[in-house]
Design a protein around this motif. Structure first.
Motif, PDB file in Angstrom:
ATOM      1  N   VAL A   1      22.534  21.796  -8.760  1.00  0.00           N
ATOM      2  CA  VAL A   1      23.661  22.044  -7.856  1.00  0.00           C
ATOM      3  C   VAL A   1      23.392  23.366  -7.149  1.00  0.00           C
ATOM      4  O   VAL A   1      23.040  24.368  -7.792  1.00  0.00           O
ATOM      5  N   THR A   2      23.568  23.378  -5.844  1.00  0.00           N
ATOM      6  CA  THR A   2      23.246  24.564  -5.052  1.00  0.00           C
ATOM      7  C   THR A   2      24.488  25.340  -4.628  1.00  0.00           C
ATOM      8  O   THR A   2      25.604  24.821  -4.642  1.00  0.00           O
ATOM      9  N   SER A   3      24.246  26.567  -4.225  1.00  0.00           N
ATOM     10  CA  SER A   3      25.242  27.320  -3.463  1.00  0.00           C
ATOM     11  C   SER A   3      25.040  26.933  -2.002  1.00  0.00           C
ATOM     12  O   SER A   3      24.354  25.963  -1.688  1.00  0.00           O
ATOM     13  N   ASP A   4      25.643  27.666  -1.064  1.00  0.00           N
ATOM     14  CA  ASP A   4      25.406  27.412   0.353  1.00  0.00           C
ATOM     15  C   ASP A   4      23.925  27.610   0.663  1.00  0.00           C
ATOM     16  O   ASP A   4      23.326  28.622   0.288  1.00  0.00           O
ATOM     17  N   VAL A   5      23.335  26.625   1.340  1.00  0.00           N
ATOM     18  CA  VAL A   5      21.920  26.674   1.685  1.00  0.00           C
ATOM     19  C   VAL A   5      21.795  26.679   3.206  1.00  0.00           C
ATOM     20  O   VAL A   5      22.250  25.745   3.861  1.00  0.00           O
ATOM     21  N   PRO A   6      21.201  27.711   3.792  1.00  0.00           N
ATOM     22  CA  PRO A   6      21.058  27.740   5.252  1.00  0.00           C
ATOM     23  C   PRO A   6      20.020  26.734   5.734  1.00  0.00           C
ATOM     24  O   PRO A   6      19.070  26.393   5.018  1.00  0.00           O
ATOM     25  N   MET A   7      20.199  26.258   6.944  1.00  0.00           N
ATOM     26  CA  MET A   7      19.224  25.359   7.542  1.00  0.00           C
ATOM     27  C   MET A   7      17.875  26.064   7.679  1.00  0.00           C
ATOM     28  O   MET A   7      17.812  27.252   7.993  1.00  0.00           O
TER      29      MET A   7
ATOM     30  N   GLU B   1       0.829  -1.197   0.000  1.00  0.00           N
ATOM     31  CA  GLU B   1       0.000   0.000   0.000  1.00  0.00           C
ATOM     32  C   GLU B   1       0.866   1.250   0.000  1.00  0.00           C
ATOM     33  O   GLU B   1       1.940   1.291   0.596  1.00  0.00           O
ATOM     34  N   MET B   2       0.400   2.273  -0.690  1.00  0.00           N
ATOM     35  CA  MET B   2       1.121   3.547  -0.791  1.00  0.00           C
ATOM     36  C   MET B   2       0.699   4.432   0.387  1.00  0.00           C
ATOM     37  O   MET B   2      -0.459   4.851   0.477  1.00  0.00           O
ATOM     38  N   PRO B   3       1.614   4.731   1.318  1.00  0.00           N
ATOM     39  CA  PRO B   3       1.250   5.630   2.420  1.00  0.00           C
ATOM     40  C   PRO B   3       0.848   7.001   1.888  1.00  0.00           C
ATOM     41  O   PRO B   3       1.529   7.559   1.014  1.00  0.00           O
ATOM     42  N   PRO B   4      -0.236   7.597   2.374  1.00  0.00           N
ATOM     43  CA  PRO B   4      -0.664   8.916   1.891  1.00  0.00           C
ATOM     44  C   PRO B   4       0.405   9.994   2.048  1.00  0.00           C
ATOM     45  O   PRO B   4       0.464  10.935   1.261  1.00  0.00           O
ATOM     46  N   SER B   5       1.274   9.841   3.052  1.00  0.00           N
ATOM     47  CA  SER B   5       2.305  10.856   3.301  1.00  0.00           C
ATOM     48  C   SER B   5       3.298  10.969   2.160  1.00  0.00           C
ATOM     49  O   SER B   5       3.971  11.994   2.005  1.00  0.00           O
ATOM     50  N   PHE B   6       3.408   9.913   1.328  1.00  0.00           N
ATOM     51  CA  PHE B   6       4.359   9.951   0.224  1.00  0.00           C
ATOM     52  C   PHE B   6       4.008  11.045  -0.786  1.00  0.00           C
ATOM     53  O   PHE B   6       4.858  11.471  -1.560  1.00  0.00           O
ATOM     54  N   TRP B   7       2.752  11.484  -0.801  1.00  0.00           N
ATOM     55  CA  TRP B   7       2.327  12.538  -1.718  1.00  0.00           C
ATOM     56  C   TRP B   7       2.585  13.932  -1.155  1.00  0.00           C
ATOM     57  O   TRP B   7       2.465  14.922  -1.877  1.00  0.00           O
ATOM     58  N   THR B   8       2.937  14.012   0.124  1.00  0.00           N
ATOM     59  CA  THR B   8       3.130  15.326   0.762  1.00  0.00           C
ATOM     60  C   THR B   8       4.510  15.508   1.387  1.00  0.00           C
ATOM     61  O   THR B   8       4.929  16.637   1.638  1.00  0.00           O
ATOM     62  N   ASP B   9       5.214  14.404   1.637  1.00  0.00           N
ATOM     63  CA  ASP B   9       6.510  14.462   2.321  1.00  0.00           C
ATOM     64  C   ASP B   9       7.544  13.769   1.445  1.00  0.00           C
ATOM     65  O   ASP B   9       7.478  12.549   1.256  1.00  0.00           O
ATOM     66  N   PRO B  10       8.497  14.504   0.862  1.00  0.00           N
ATOM     67  CA  PRO B  10       9.419  13.893  -0.107  1.00  0.00           C
ATOM     68  C   PRO B  10      10.281  12.789   0.500  1.00  0.00           C
ATOM     69  O   PRO B  10      10.673  12.831   1.674  1.00  0.00           O
ATOM     70  N   LEU B  11      10.565  11.797  -0.334  1.00  0.00           N
ATOM     71  CA  LEU B  11      11.573  10.790  -0.006  1.00  0.00           C
ATOM     72  C   LEU B  11      12.923  11.307  -0.491  1.00  0.00           C
ATOM     73  O   LEU B  11      13.028  11.903  -1.554  1.00  0.00           O
ATOM     74  N   ILE B  12      13.967  11.039   0.291  1.00  0.00           N
ATOM     75  CA  ILE B  12      15.303  11.474  -0.115  1.00  0.00           C
ATOM     76  C   ILE B  12      16.332  10.601   0.588  1.00  0.00           C
ATOM     77  O   ILE B  12      16.112  10.154   1.719  1.00  0.00           O
TER      78      ILE B  12
ATOM     79  N   LEU C   1      12.487  20.059  -2.791  1.00  0.00           N
ATOM     80  CA  LEU C   1      13.462  19.043  -2.398  1.00  0.00           C
ATOM     81  C   LEU C   1      14.614  19.660  -1.606  1.00  0.00           C
ATOM     82  O   LEU C   1      15.077  19.091  -0.606  1.00  0.00           O
ATOM     83  N   ILE C   2      15.085  20.826  -2.052  1.00  0.00           N
ATOM     84  CA  ILE C   2      16.190  21.493  -1.350  1.00  0.00           C
ATOM     85  C   ILE C   2      15.755  21.879   0.060  1.00  0.00           C
ATOM     86  O   ILE C   2      16.481  21.647   1.051  1.00  0.00           O
ATOM     87  N   ALA C   3      14.572  22.471   0.185  1.00  0.00           N
ATOM     88  CA  ALA C   3      14.076  22.871   1.500  1.00  0.00           C
ATOM     89  C   ALA C   3      13.911  21.656   2.408  1.00  0.00           C
ATOM     90  O   ALA C   3      14.209  21.715   3.608  1.00  0.00           O
ATOM     91  N   HIS C   4      13.455  20.560   1.861  1.00  0.00           N
ATOM     92  CA  HIS C   4      13.303  19.334   2.645  1.00  0.00           C
ATOM     93  C   HIS C   4      14.662  18.841   3.142  1.00  0.00           C
ATOM     94  O   HIS C   4      14.814  18.472   4.311  1.00  0.00           O
ATOM     95  N   ALA C   5      15.661  18.839   2.250  1.00  0.00           N
ATOM     96  CA  ALA C   5      16.998  18.382   2.626  1.00  0.00           C
ATOM     97  C   ALA C   5      17.634  19.273   3.680  1.00  0.00           C
ATOM     98  O   ALA C   5      18.428  18.812   4.513  1.00  0.00           O
ATOM     99  N   ALA C   6      17.296  20.567   3.653  1.00  0.00           N
ATOM    100  CA  ALA C   6      17.915  21.539   4.566  1.00  0.00           C
ATOM    101  C   ALA C   6      17.067  21.797   5.817  1.00  0.00           C
ATOM    102  O   ALA C   6      17.345  22.739   6.558  1.00  0.00           O
ATOM    103  N   ARG C   7      16.075  20.975   6.060  1.00  0.00           N
ATOM    104  CA  ARG C   7      15.187  21.232   7.198  1.00  0.00           C
ATOM    105  C   ARG C   7      15.953  21.241   8.526  1.00  0.00           C
ATOM    106  O   ARG C   7      15.677  22.067   9.393  1.00  0.00           O
ATOM    107  N   THR C   8      16.920  20.331   8.683  1.00  0.00           N
ATOM    108  CA  THR C   8      17.631  20.226   9.966  1.00  0.00           C
ATOM    109  C   THR C   8      19.136  20.410   9.830  1.00  0.00           C
ATOM    110  O   THR C   8      19.866  20.185  10.789  1.00  0.00           O
TER     111      THR C   8
END
Length: 336
Positions: free
Chosen positions: A144-150, A100-111, A243-250
């Protein structure tokens, strides 16, 4: 602006490439490597742009550009984080195994965090120890990004994208289930990947880049036959700023971080699983996806994973049919 790294030492030799990918000029006087350019982008970028214009006008020394001479633009990177932005692909893979596909997969990116210390060159062979590992390619777009703040927002992240390129994210499919069952993620199943010969600044893409996605087909040719041409701008549930914002969350992300889209995947016109090109569809960007479609349709897969000697070519062309990033073209070989 189009940038490449010729094979030289660990980090390559930075060159500027003409828009038609035929000529190049050395960028050493500005920055010897792409990573050094990214570390000081605000100061270096205008000077690289000046060299680009001089190259186009023939006012600087230049030489013939050969994609075979290239390493990946970043032969090693501080970070390679690959997403799964095309949730259609994830849904198909899970559906094929009746999960089954968890509903969160449509709102929370996998990375996941991949192997970034030794990217393969775009024309280097793919070394694998055993065909039984389930060798697969994955055609992707990346930024490819420059420096990304948390804690950056997606809106802020959009302004921190410096370059766009293509990726062949090599996967060893038969090793994945056991690794994921341990609950600790990919490692052995995700060996070195390859990047396109050329990385481009977003402005080079013109209207097909909307600041969030690339709206062009991504072409995969497998053993000389068309395999996939899904549009990278369609069915991308999570765009690059997200995706960038998700990766930089913490955590902050250092300049030169590569963020991948995951396997580019389109639904069929009727909303169902995509069809092979020979059946009038846009095909697939990896073997795993056609195997899932075969399983859904026929009860079992019929397309084998890659064998030694098999070749994959990944390329994106503009509306005039000209290659934008050059081609990733690789043959699977026995390691050692």
């Amino acid at each position: 602006m189009k940038l490449a790294s010729l094979k030289h030492g660990r980090d390559g030799r930075l060159v500027i490439v003409s828009r038609d990918l035929t000529r190049a000029t050395d960028a050493f006087i500005v920055a010897p490597t792409l990573q050094q350019a990214l570390d000081d982008w605000d100061r270096v970028e205008p000077r690289l742009q000046d060299l680009t214009e001089q190259l186009e006008h023939g006012s600087v020394p230049s030489f013939r550009f050969h994609e075979h001479d290239c390493s990946s633009p970043l032969p090693r990177a501080y970070q390679w984080a690959d997403g799964s932005a095309y949730v259609n692909h994830v849904e198909l893979v899970r559906r094929a195994r009746s999960a089954e596909m968890p509903p969160s997969f449509w709102t929370d990116p996998l990375i996941y965090q991949g192997c970034s210390d030794a990217f393969l060159g775009p024309r280097d062979p793919i070394p694998v120890a055993d065909e039984g590992f389930g060798i697969d390619f994955e055609a992707e777009v990346a930024v490819v990004t420059s420096d990304v703040p948390m804690g950056v927002s997606p809106e802020e992240a959009a302004s921190l994208i410096r370059l766009v390129l293509l990726v062949n994210d090599v996967s060893l499919r038969n090793l994945i289930p056991a690794e994921l069952a341990k609950g600790f993620g990919f490692f052995q199943s995700k060996p070195s990947s390859a990047l396109s010969p050329v990385a481009v600044t977003p402005d080079e893409l013109g209207s097909v880049w909307d600041g969030r996605r690339v709206h062009l087909p991504l072409n995969s040719t497998y053993n000389g036959q068309p395999f996939g041409c899904p549009n990278a701008g369609i069915d991308m549930t999570f765009d690059f700023p997200t995706l960038i914002a998700h990766a930089a969350r913490t955590r902050p992300l250092g300049a030169g971080t590569i963020i991948g889209s995951g396997t580019v995947s389109n639904r069929d016109r009727d909303g169902g699983p995509g069809r092979p090109i020979k059946d009038g569809g846009v095909g697939y960007s990896c073997i795993a996806e056609i195997r899932t479609v075969e399983t859904i349709r026929d009860g079992k897969p019929s397309t084998p994973f890659m064998k030694f000697g098999d070749c994959i070519r990944i390329e994106m062309k503009d509306a005039s049919g000209h290659s934008i990033f050059g081609a990733i073209e690789q043959e699977v070989v026995r390691a050692g």
